[in-house]
Design a protein around this motif. Structure first.
Motif: not given
Length: 337
Positions: A264-273
């Motif tokens: 449930g981790i939002n990409v890119p708001a909480e995590l950039g990949i």
């Protein structure tokens, strides 16, 4: 004192004409005699004049591309065919043909040095650095035979590669400009030169921004979807989780995206990949991946040009090392509003 055919003939207890026939891979000479004479040539550090100096007078108008057919990853991907296309675009216009040769062999008699080099069936060789070992490169140097490695090899060999260190800096610097500050790195084996180069670029970019590459943010392993997923789960389930990940390949990044989605981790708001390699997944993932485009057609073109230089310039040319610049392609996986 230079070793001559007479010296080889005496040591092998054969006639000079037999040694000449071995050099020309004559079918009239038995396999056992060929193996024995060639072993003596190697032990006495003998360089056949037909190889060392005859290239200017003789040409097969053939280039050998070495592959390891036991490794599907060597030839069952788009990169391989892009490289072939790039090489062909250079040598075809010069009336050269490309021969794809398997380095796997069941006996010394079938070794590519005998099949291609000693027999003069090719005028030069191109090979990935996973195939062109340090020992093989040293033997080609001894024979003064033209070759180019795709990927970095030790001196005095000539090679062409993408600047993986620069690529690591580019990806990491981009993440930093997007206000990510705790950046992890997943994928790749520590004993692989390509990992070392990419990791060094990543670490340099962090250091230039006053940050440190923390070892608990680095997870090594096969750079595929499964290991990318496993590594990302490990990092993202930690209370002190990173807010961005640099992935060794887009396959590893695909696994990281899957892990983030499950947690449930939002990409890119909480995590950039972000990932190395554009092909084949980057533009089709959800969200699409920021990645580095490694133009393998250009890699083939550059290796073809370097080899033609060495063939036409003779053995006196100094070694060449060519680093190509990757292209950063920005997409939604790292773009914060």
């Amino acid at each position: 004192m230079k070793v001559t055919i007479s010296d080889i003939a005496k040591a092998a207890n054969v006639a000079k004409s037999t040694v000449s026939k071995v050099l020309n891979d004559s079918p009239k000479i038995s396999r056992e005699t060929k193996l024995r004479v060639r072993q003596i040539m190697k032990e006495m550090n003998y360089t056949p004049s037909s190889i060392a100096t005859g290239l200017a007078r003789q040409s097969s108008y053939n280039i050998g591309l070495l592959v390891d057919m036991s490794k599907g990853s060597e030839f069952l991907n788009q990169f391989f065919y892009n490289i072939i296309g790039g090489i062909e675009s250079v040598i075809g216009s010069l009336k050269y043909e490309l021969t794809i040769a398997n380095v796997q062999h069941s006996s010394p008699e079938d070794h590519f040095l005998n099949r291609l080099v000693h027999s003069k069936r090719v005028d030069g060789i191109i090979a990935n650095n996973s195939v062109l070992t340090e020992a093989l490169a040293a033997e080609l140097d001894r024979l003064q035979f033209p070759y180019i490695a795709i990927g970095e090899i030790p001196a005095p060999g000539s090679w062409v590669d993408f600047d993986n260190e620069l690529g690591g800096r580019m990806l990491t610097q981009h993440l930093l400009t997007q206000r990510y500050s705790s950046i992890a790195f997943i994928g790749g084996q520590r004993d692989e030169k390509i990992f070392t180069r990419r990791y060094n670029g990543y670490a340099q970019a962090l250091e230039q921004s006053g940050l440190t590459a923390s070892q608990d943010r680095i997870i090594n392993g096969k750079a595929d979807e499964h290991e990318g997923y496993r590594a990302a789960l490990t990092l993202l389930q930690n209370p002190d989780r990173p807010d961005a990940i640099v992935c060794m390949t887009n396959y590893a990044a695909f696994g990281a995206l899957q892990a983030a989605r499950e947690l449930g981790i939002n990409v890119p708001a909480e995590l950039g990949i972000a990932a190395f390699d554009e092909y084949p997944l980057s533009r089709y993932t959800t969200p699409p991946l920021t990645s580095l485009n490694i133009d393998t057609f250009k890699l083939g073109v550059s290796s073809g040009h370097l080899l033609m230089e060495r063939i036409s310039g003779g053995s006196g040319l100094p070694s060449r090392h060519l680093l190509l610049e990757p292209e950063l392609i920005l997409r939604e996986s790292t773009t914060r509003n």
